[in-house]
Design a protein around this motif. Structure first.
Motif: not given
Length: 228
Positions: A92-106
Protein backbone atom coordinates in the motif's frame (compact mmCIF):
# COMPACT_ATOMS: atom_id res chain seq x y z
CA UNK A 1 -1.46 5.01 -14.97
CA UNK A 2 -2.69 2.70 -17.72
CA UNK A 3 -1.33 -0.30 -15.82
CA UNK A 4 -3.13 0.81 -12.66
CA UNK A 5 -6.39 1.25 -14.56
CA UNK A 6 -6.11 -2.21 -16.10
CA UNK A 7 -5.38 -3.74 -12.69
CA UNK A 8 -8.37 -1.94 -11.19
CA UNK A 9 -10.71 -3.09 -13.97
CA UNK A 10 -9.32 -6.60 -13.73
CA UNK A 11 -10.09 -6.57 -10.02
CA UNK A 12 -13.63 -5.41 -10.75
CA UNK A 13 -14.15 -8.31 -13.14
CA UNK A 14 -13.03 -10.78 -10.49
CA UNK A 15 -15.08 -8.99 -7.85
CA UNK A 16 -18.24 -9.12 -9.98
CA UNK A 17 -18.44 -12.89 -9.65
CA UNK A 18 -17.75 -12.72 -5.93
CA UNK A 19 -20.33 -9.95 -5.58
CA UNK A 20 -23.04 -12.07 -7.22
CA UNK A 21 -22.46 -14.90 -4.74
CA UNK A 22 -22.22 -12.42 -1.87
CA UNK A 23 -25.53 -10.83 -2.85
CA UNK A 24 -27.35 -14.16 -2.48
CA UNK A 25 -25.60 -14.89 0.82
CA UNK A 26 -26.48 -11.42 2.10
CA UNK A 27 -30.16 -12.00 1.33
CA UNK A 28 -30.00 -15.05 3.55
CA UNK A 29 -28.29 -13.07 6.29
CA UNK A 30 -30.89 -10.30 6.15
CA UNK A 31 -33.82 -12.71 6.18
CA UNK A 32 -32.30 -14.79 9.00
CA UNK A 33 -31.57 -11.69 11.05
CA UNK A 34 -35.19 -10.58 10.75
CA UNK A 35 -36.41 -14.03 11.76
CA UNK A 36 -34.26 -13.83 14.87
CA UNK A 37 -35.77 -10.49 15.86
CA UNK A 38 -33.21 -8.05 14.53
CA UNK A 39 -34.52 -4.73 13.30
CA UNK A 40 -34.00 -3.88 9.64
CA UNK A 41 -31.68 -1.03 10.61
CA UNK A 42 -29.52 -3.25 12.83
CA UNK A 43 -29.06 -5.87 10.11
CA UNK A 44 -28.22 -3.31 7.42
CA UNK A 45 -25.81 -1.40 9.65
CA UNK A 46 -24.10 -4.69 10.54
CA UNK A 47 -23.47 -5.37 6.85
CA UNK A 48 -22.25 -1.82 6.24
CA UNK A 49 -19.81 -1.85 9.16
CA UNK A 50 -18.75 -5.49 9.52
CA UNK A 51 -18.89 -6.56 5.84
CA UNK A 52 -17.99 -10.15 6.66
CA UNK A 53 -20.35 -13.02 6.00
CA UNK A 54 -18.57 -15.45 8.31
CA UNK A 55 -18.47 -12.98 11.21
CA UNK A 56 -22.08 -11.86 10.75
CA UNK A 57 -23.44 -15.39 10.61
CA UNK A 58 -21.31 -16.31 13.61
CA UNK A 59 -22.84 -13.35 15.41
CA UNK A 60 -26.34 -14.61 14.55
CA UNK A 61 -25.53 -18.12 15.75
CA UNK A 62 -23.65 -16.99 18.83
CA UNK A 63 -26.53 -14.86 20.09
CA UNK A 64 -28.24 -18.09 21.09
CA UNK A 65 -25.73 -18.26 23.92
CA UNK A 66 -25.75 -14.60 24.85
CA UNK A 67 -24.29 -11.31 23.65
CA UNK A 68 -20.71 -11.80 24.87
CA UNK A 69 -20.24 -15.25 23.25
CA UNK A 70 -21.68 -13.87 20.01
CA UNK A 71 -19.29 -10.91 19.98
CA UNK A 72 -16.37 -13.18 20.90
CA UNK A 73 -17.18 -15.58 18.04
CA UNK A 74 -17.39 -12.73 15.51
CA UNK A 75 -14.13 -11.17 16.71
CA UNK A 76 -12.29 -14.49 16.60
CA UNK A 77 -13.40 -15.13 13.04
CA UNK A 78 -12.51 -11.63 11.88
CA UNK A 79 -9.10 -11.86 13.58
CA UNK A 80 -7.84 -13.46 10.35
CA UNK A 81 -7.81 -10.02 8.77
CA UNK A 82 -4.94 -8.95 11.04
CA UNK A 83 -2.25 -11.14 9.41
CA UNK A 84 -3.86 -10.57 6.00
CA UNK A 85 -3.63 -6.81 6.51
CA UNK A 86 -0.02 -7.05 7.67
CA UNK A 87 0.84 -9.02 4.54
CA UNK A 88 -0.77 -6.41 2.27
CA UNK A 89 0.67 -3.43 4.18
CA UNK A 90 4.00 -3.12 2.30
CA UNK A 91 2.13 -2.99 -1.03
CA UNK A 92 0.00 0.00 0.00
CA UNK A 93 1.08 3.60 -0.51
CA UNK A 94 0.61 6.98 1.15
CA UNK A 95 0.47 8.12 4.76
CA UNK A 96 -0.97 6.19 7.69
CA UNK A 97 -4.53 7.36 7.15
CA UNK A 98 -4.46 6.61 3.43
CA UNK A 99 -2.94 3.18 3.98
CA UNK A 100 -5.51 2.41 6.67
CA UNK A 101 -8.30 3.44 4.29
CA UNK A 102 -6.92 1.21 1.54
CA UNK A 103 -6.66 -1.62 4.08
CA UNK A 104 -10.45 -1.65 4.39
CA UNK A 105 -10.47 -3.37 1.00
CA UNK A 106 -8.88 -6.49 2.50
CA UNK A 107 -11.53 -9.21 2.24
CA UNK A 108 -10.95 -12.88 1.48
CA UNK A 109 -11.66 -13.00 -2.26
CA UNK A 110 -9.99 -9.68 -3.03
CA UNK A 111 -6.91 -10.60 -1.00
CA UNK A 112 -6.47 -13.80 -3.02
CA UNK A 113 -7.11 -12.03 -6.33
CA UNK A 114 -4.54 -9.33 -5.56
CA UNK A 115 -1.77 -11.72 -4.48
CA UNK A 116 1.13 -11.63 -6.93
CA UNK A 117 3.32 -14.14 -5.11
CA UNK A 118 6.44 -13.60 -3.07
CA UNK A 119 4.56 -11.55 -0.48
CA UNK A 120 3.59 -8.91 -3.05
CA UNK A 121 0.06 -7.61 -3.74
CA UNK A 122 -1.50 -5.48 -6.47
CA UNK A 123 -3.31 -2.79 -4.50
CA UNK A 124 -5.30 -1.57 -7.50
CA UNK A 125 -6.60 -5.07 -8.16
CA UNK A 126 -7.43 -5.36 -4.47
CA UNK A 127 -9.43 -2.13 -4.52
CA UNK A 128 -11.20 -3.02 -7.76
CA UNK A 129 -12.29 -6.42 -6.48
CA UNK A 130 -13.71 -5.04 -3.25
CA UNK A 131 -15.40 -1.93 -4.60
CA UNK A 132 -18.08 -4.03 -6.32
CA UNK A 133 -18.50 -6.54 -3.48
CA UNK A 134 -19.37 -4.14 -0.67
CA UNK A 135 -22.44 -2.53 -2.29
CA UNK A 136 -23.65 -5.97 -3.42
CA UNK A 137 -23.38 -7.26 0.14
CA UNK A 138 -25.26 -4.30 1.58
CA UNK A 139 -27.89 -4.43 -1.19
CA UNK A 140 -28.45 -8.14 -0.59
CA UNK A 141 -28.97 -7.47 3.10
CA UNK A 142 -31.51 -4.75 2.32
CA UNK A 143 -33.43 -7.16 0.07
CA UNK A 144 -33.31 -9.82 2.77
CA UNK A 145 -34.60 -7.62 5.59
CA UNK A 146 -37.20 -5.63 3.66
CA UNK A 147 -38.50 -8.40 1.43
CA UNK A 148 -37.81 -11.39 3.64
CA UNK A 149 -39.05 -14.39 1.62
CA UNK A 150 -41.54 -16.80 3.13
CA UNK A 151 -40.30 -19.98 4.75
CA UNK A 152 -41.68 -21.98 1.80
CA UNK A 153 -39.84 -19.85 -0.78
CA UNK A 154 -36.61 -19.98 1.23
CA UNK A 155 -36.81 -23.78 1.25
CA UNK A 156 -37.74 -23.98 -2.44
CA UNK A 157 -34.79 -21.81 -3.51
CA UNK A 158 -32.41 -23.56 -1.15
CA UNK A 159 -31.62 -20.34 0.69
CA UNK A 160 -32.00 -22.16 3.99
CA UNK A 161 -28.84 -24.17 3.29
CA UNK A 162 -26.73 -21.25 2.04
CA UNK A 163 -25.59 -20.44 5.58
CA UNK A 164 -24.30 -23.93 6.51
CA UNK A 165 -23.01 -24.49 2.96
CA UNK A 166 -21.02 -21.25 3.22
CA UNK A 167 -19.18 -22.45 6.32
CA UNK A 168 -18.80 -25.94 4.87
CA UNK A 169 -17.10 -24.48 1.80
CA UNK A 170 -14.70 -22.54 4.01
CA UNK A 171 -13.99 -25.68 6.02
CA UNK A 172 -13.32 -27.86 2.97
CA UNK A 173 -10.96 -25.26 1.56
CA UNK A 174 -9.00 -25.18 4.81
CA UNK A 175 -8.91 -28.98 5.11
CA UNK A 176 -7.28 -29.18 1.71
CA UNK A 177 -4.53 -26.84 2.86
CA UNK A 178 -2.80 -29.11 5.36
CA UNK A 179 -3.09 -32.07 7.69
CA UNK A 180 -2.74 -29.65 10.59
CA UNK A 181 -6.02 -28.01 9.51
CA UNK A 182 -7.69 -31.42 9.62
CA UNK A 183 -6.50 -31.96 13.20
CA UNK A 184 -7.66 -28.47 14.22
CA UNK A 185 -11.10 -29.01 12.66
CA UNK A 186 -11.50 -32.38 14.31
CA UNK A 187 -10.52 -31.02 17.71
CA UNK A 188 -12.80 -28.00 17.37
CA UNK A 189 -15.73 -30.16 16.31
CA UNK A 190 -15.20 -32.58 19.20
CA UNK A 191 -15.03 -29.76 21.74
CA UNK A 192 -18.18 -28.11 20.36
CA UNK A 193 -20.10 -31.40 20.36
CA UNK A 194 -19.10 -32.08 23.98
CA UNK A 195 -19.96 -28.55 25.15
CA UNK A 196 -23.44 -28.71 23.60
CA UNK A 197 -24.43 -31.13 26.36
CA UNK A 198 -23.96 -28.42 29.01
CA UNK A 199 -23.88 -24.96 27.41
CA UNK A 200 -25.84 -22.98 24.75
CA UNK A 201 -24.80 -23.16 21.10
CA UNK A 202 -23.14 -19.74 21.18
CA UNK A 203 -20.81 -20.72 24.01
CA UNK A 204 -20.03 -24.04 22.31
CA UNK A 205 -19.12 -22.10 19.15
CA UNK A 206 -16.58 -20.03 21.05
CA UNK A 207 -15.23 -23.12 22.81
CA UNK A 208 -14.65 -24.82 19.46
CA UNK A 209 -11.99 -22.25 18.65
CA UNK A 210 -9.54 -24.10 20.92
CA UNK A 211 -8.87 -26.23 17.87
CA UNK A 212 -7.11 -23.25 16.31
CA UNK A 213 -4.41 -23.46 18.98
CA UNK A 214 -3.05 -26.45 17.08
CA UNK A 215 -1.71 -23.89 14.63
CA UNK A 216 0.48 -22.42 17.36
CA UNK A 217 2.55 -25.59 17.48
CA UNK A 218 6.19 -24.66 17.32
CA UNK A 219 7.91 -25.50 14.08
CA UNK A 220 11.31 -25.69 15.70
CA UNK A 221 10.92 -29.40 16.28
CA UNK A 222 10.06 -30.16 12.68
CA UNK A 223 12.67 -31.68 10.33
CA UNK A 224 14.61 -29.26 8.19
CA UNK A 225 12.97 -30.66 5.02
CA UNK A 226 9.51 -29.81 6.37
CA UNK A 227 10.53 -26.19 6.95
CA UNK A 228 12.05 -25.75 3.51
Amino acid sequence: MRGNRESFLGGMRVGAGLAAAGFVLAITFGATAREQGWSAVAAIVASIVIFSGSAQFALLTGLAGGLLPAIAAALLINARFLPMGLAVGPSLTGGRFRRALQGQAVVDGSWVAAHLGGGRFDRWRLLGATIVQWPAWVAGTVVGVLGAPSAHLVESLGLDVVFPAFFLALLVDELRASRLALVAAGLGGAVAAALLWWVPAGVALVGATVGAFVGLRSRTGQPQEARA
